[in-house]
Design a protein around this motif. Structure first.
Motif, PDB file in Angstrom:
ATOM      1  N   PRO A   1       0.583  10.295  -5.685  1.00  0.00           N
ATOM      2  CA  PRO A   1       2.005   9.991  -5.853  1.00  0.00           C
ATOM      3  C   PRO A   1       2.471   8.972  -4.817  1.00  0.00           C
ATOM      4  N   GLN A   2       3.366   8.090  -5.219  1.00  0.00           N
ATOM      5  CA  GLN A   2       3.833   7.047  -4.314  1.00  0.00           C
ATOM      6  C   GLN A   2       4.428   7.646  -3.041  1.00  0.00           C
ATOM      7  N   GLN A   3       5.180   8.757  -3.186  1.00  0.00           N
ATOM      8  CA  GLN A   3       5.837   9.331  -2.021  1.00  0.00           C
ATOM      9  C   GLN A   3       4.857   9.967  -1.035  1.00  0.00           C
ATOM     10  N   ALA A   4       3.610  10.183  -1.470  1.00  0.00           N
ATOM     11  CA  ALA A   4       2.589  10.745  -0.572  1.00  0.00           C
ATOM     12  C   ALA A   4       1.595   9.689  -0.106  1.00  0.00           C
ATOM     13  N   SER A   5       1.826   8.434  -0.472  1.00  0.00           N
ATOM     14  CA  SER A   5       0.857   7.380  -0.162  1.00  0.00           C
ATOM     15  C   SER A   5       0.708   7.162   1.349  1.00  0.00           C
ATOM     16  N   ALA A   6       1.810   7.290   2.092  1.00  0.00           N
ATOM     17  CA  ALA A   6       1.723   7.114   3.543  1.00  0.00           C
ATOM     18  C   ALA A   6       0.880   8.214   4.180  1.00  0.00           C
ATOM     19  N   ASP A   7       0.927   9.414   3.614  1.00  0.00           N
ATOM     20  CA  ASP A   7       0.137  10.514   4.167  1.00  0.00           C
ATOM     21  C   ASP A   7      -1.360  10.288   3.940  1.00  0.00           C
ATOM     22  N   PHE A   8      -1.717   9.820   2.735  1.00  0.00           N
ATOM     23  CA  PHE A   8      -3.121   9.489   2.466  1.00  0.00           C
ATOM     24  C   PHE A   8      -3.579   8.377   3.399  1.00  0.00           C
ATOM     25  N   LEU A   9      -2.755   7.349   3.556  1.00  0.00           N
ATOM     26  CA  LEU A   9      -3.077   6.233   4.440  1.00  0.00           C
ATOM     27  C   LEU A   9      -3.249   6.724   5.880  1.00  0.00           C
ATOM     28  N   SER A  10      -2.349   7.590   6.316  1.00  0.00           N
ATOM     29  CA  SER A  10      -2.439   8.150   7.662  1.00  0.00           C
ATOM     30  C   SER A  10      -3.744   8.920   7.845  1.00  0.00           C
ATOM     31  N   GLY A  11      -4.124   9.700   6.840  1.00  0.00           N
ATOM     32  CA  GLY A  11      -5.379  10.443   6.905  1.00  0.00           C
ATOM     33  C   GLY A  11      -6.586   9.537   7.018  1.00  0.00           C
ATOM     34  N   LEU A  12      -6.591   8.448   6.235  1.00  0.00           N
ATOM     35  CA  LEU A  12      -7.681   7.477   6.320  1.00  0.00           C
ATOM     36  C   LEU A  12      -7.809   6.914   7.742  1.00  0.00           C
TER      37      LEU A  12
ATOM     38  N   LEU B   1       0.810  -1.216   0.000  1.00  0.00           N
ATOM     39  CA  LEU B   1       0.000   0.000   0.000  1.00  0.00           C
ATOM     40  C   LEU B   1       0.843   1.265   0.000  1.00  0.00           C
ATOM     41  N   ALA B   2       1.838   1.321   0.880  1.00  0.00           N
ATOM     42  CA  ALA B   2       2.629   2.550   1.000  1.00  0.00           C
ATOM     43  C   ALA B   2       4.042   2.241   1.474  1.00  0.00           C
ATOM     44  N   ARG B   3       4.593   1.146   0.996  1.00  0.00           N
ATOM     45  CA  ARG B   3       5.898   0.691   1.493  1.00  0.00           C
ATOM     46  C   ARG B   3       6.978   1.744   1.252  1.00  0.00           C
ATOM     47  N   GLY B   4       7.682   2.099   2.339  1.00  0.00           N
ATOM     48  CA  GLY B   4       8.799   3.038   2.233  1.00  0.00           C
ATOM     49  C   GLY B   4       8.405   4.492   2.206  1.00  0.00           C
ATOM     50  N   ALA B   5       7.133   4.800   2.015  1.00  0.00           N
ATOM     51  CA  ALA B   5       6.724   6.192   1.863  1.00  0.00           C
ATOM     52  C   ALA B   5       6.660   6.945   3.186  1.00  0.00           C
ATOM     53  N   ALA B   6       6.667   6.222   4.315  1.00  0.00           N
ATOM     54  CA  ALA B   6       6.555   6.880   5.621  1.00  0.00           C
ATOM     55  C   ALA B   6       7.753   7.763   5.923  1.00  0.00           C
ATOM     56  N   THR B   7       8.853   7.578   5.186  1.00  0.00           N
ATOM     57  CA  THR B   7      10.050   8.397   5.410  1.00  0.00           C
ATOM     58  C   THR B   7      10.060   9.646   4.537  1.00  0.00           C
ATOM     59  N   SER B   8       9.082   9.796   3.677  1.00  0.00           N
ATOM     60  CA  SER B   8       9.028  10.958   2.792  1.00  0.00           C
ATOM     61  C   SER B   8       8.558  12.195   3.556  1.00  0.00           C
ATOM     62  N   GLU B   9       8.803  13.376   2.990  1.00  0.00           N
ATOM     63  CA  GLU B   9       8.365  14.623   3.606  1.00  0.00           C
ATOM     64  C   GLU B   9       6.840  14.667   3.647  1.00  0.00           C
ATOM     65  N   PHE B  10       6.300  15.157   4.757  1.00  0.00           N
ATOM     66  CA  PHE B  10       4.853  15.174   4.956  1.00  0.00           C
ATOM     67  C   PHE B  10       4.162  16.029   3.897  1.00  0.00           C
ATOM     68  N   ASN B  11       3.078  15.467   3.336  1.00  0.00           N
ATOM     69  CA  ASN B  11       2.290  16.174   2.333  1.00  0.00           C
ATOM     70  C   ASN B  11       0.881  16.379   2.897  1.00  0.00           C
ATOM     71  N   LYS B  12       0.608  17.602   3.341  1.00  0.00           N
ATOM     72  CA  LYS B  12      -0.656  17.914   3.996  1.00  0.00           C
ATOM     73  C   LYS B  12      -1.848  17.669   3.075  1.00  0.00           C
ATOM     74  N   GLN B  13      -1.716  17.996   1.782  1.00  0.00           N
ATOM     75  CA  GLN B  13      -2.842  17.863   0.848  1.00  0.00           C
ATOM     76  C   GLN B  13      -3.349  16.425   0.807  1.00  0.00           C
ATOM     77  N   TYR B  14      -2.438  15.474   0.673  1.00  0.00           N
ATOM     78  CA  TYR B  14      -2.865  14.083   0.534  1.00  0.00           C
ATOM     79  C   TYR B  14      -3.292  13.489   1.877  1.00  0.00           C
ATOM     80  N   PHE B  15      -2.713  13.988   2.971  1.00  0.00           N
ATOM     81  CA  PHE B  15      -3.201  13.587   4.289  1.00  0.00           C
ATOM     82  C   PHE B  15      -4.665  14.006   4.445  1.00  0.00           C
ATOM     83  N   MET B  16      -4.960  15.261   4.076  1.00  0.00           N
ATOM     84  CA  MET B  16      -6.326  15.753   4.202  1.00  0.00           C
ATOM     85  C   MET B  16      -7.267  15.015   3.249  1.00  0.00           C
TER      86      MET B  16
END
Length: 312
Positions: A233-244, A187-202
């Motif tokens: 984007p793959q690098q923002a996938s962890a932020d979307f997942l976190s938002g969910l 789902l979001a492997r490795g993306a948790a280390t990317s810079e936080f993306n507020k848009q995709y979290f929201m």
């Protein structure tokens, strides 16, 4: 420095040990140390580990007392400090402190707390009870009326207070779920280390609200499918997942505890990174939040019990 000016307080969880040199009168923190979590040591190793870590403080300040909270008091810790049952006045924890074996100085461990959760199952906490006690000192308005507290972490605790009494709580495994999915799934492997993306979290928070009638387990794969169709984007996938996950955690807990009837904000007790995410999600979901620093409250709660246990 006067004799007995300081004592040692410890918040010892599964993954980390945090030691504080606290003033016996004010509870102010003069110094800190860190060490391995309870999962990384055996019970027989604990006295020697503490003696090594604390030796400079013991020698300089002639300290004779230490007190600990967290998993150090569990069945895999230094000694099993047991649990006190809800409804619970947290100040009564001072009457049930446990003395572990082979300590180099007088040492005590704070027991955990146990309840029957809103689902009817047994639930437990260790460590969070001292943060809640600290919150009662920091925010006296919690001593009257009904309040809902959120203590996010590996295993989030949602706590119902009535007139300062812990009525019940329920645990959600949000932190562990997020960690597992970002480390061990597609789902979001490795993306948790990317810079936080507020848009995709929201975006994740909004999606959790739009589809609140759908169980979270049926929404999680969108983290993958949105990448495949170019919306995420793959690098923002962890932020979307976190938002969910965080969005559904907030909505679910407020529904369980009927937050609409509490007429108060949810108190978020955590380090700034996590509390900021919950505050962002709460604002989007029209759930008012108020953030309190978890480490400060832990020290305040421990100091309250120290003074009670030593009749100060």
């Amino acid at each position: 420095m006067n004799q007995e000016s300081f004592y040692i307080a410890g918040d010892w969880g599964t993954s980390n040990l945090r030691l504080f040199l606290l003033d016996t009168l004010s509870g102010e923190c003069a110094a800190t140390k860190s060490g391995p979590g309870i999962s990384q040591v055996t019970s027989s190793e604990i006295p020697d580990l503490l003696a090594r870590l604390c030796e400079p403080w013991l020698q300089q300040y002639n300290i004779s007392y230490s007190i600990y909270c967290g998993m150090v008091g569990s069945s895999i810790g230094w000694a099993d400090a047991g649990y006190l049952d809800c409804p619970l006045d947290l100040s009564s924890l001072a009457n049930s402190l446990c003395s572990p074996p082979n300590a180099s100085i007088r040492s005590q461990i704070i027991p955990g707390v146990r309840c029957k959760s809103p689902t009817g199952a047994t639930d437990v906490m260790r460590g969070e009870e001292t943060q809640i006690l600290g919150a009662l000192q920091k925010s006296p308005e919690l001593l009257s009326g009904n309040h809902l507290l959120c203590l996010p972490g590996t295993h989030n605790k949602w706590v119902s207070l009535k007139d300062g009494i812990v009525e019940s709580f329920i645990t959600s495994v949000c932190g562990e779920l997020f960690s597992s999915l970002t480390k061990h799934s597609v789902l979001a492997r490795g993306a948790a280390t990317s810079e936080f993306n507020k848009q995709y979290f929201m975006d994740g928070v909004i999606r959790s609200s739009e589809q609140r009638q759908i169980d979270l387990v049926h929404l999680l794969f969108e983290t993958r499918s949105r990448q495949l169709d170019g919306r995420l984007p793959q690098q923002a996938s962890a932020d979307f997942l976190s938002g969910l996950i965080i969005g559904r955690d907030l909505l679910g807990a407020c529904e369980i505890y009927n937050q609409a009837g509490l007429n108060t904000s949810v108190k978020i007790i955590a380090d700034s990174g996590l509390s900021d995410l919950y505050a962002l999600a709460g604002a989007q979901l029209d759930i008012p939040t108020d953030c309190l620093d978890g480490q400060e409250l832990s020290r305040m709660g421990i100091h309250c019990l120290y003074r009670a246990a030593n009749a100060l």
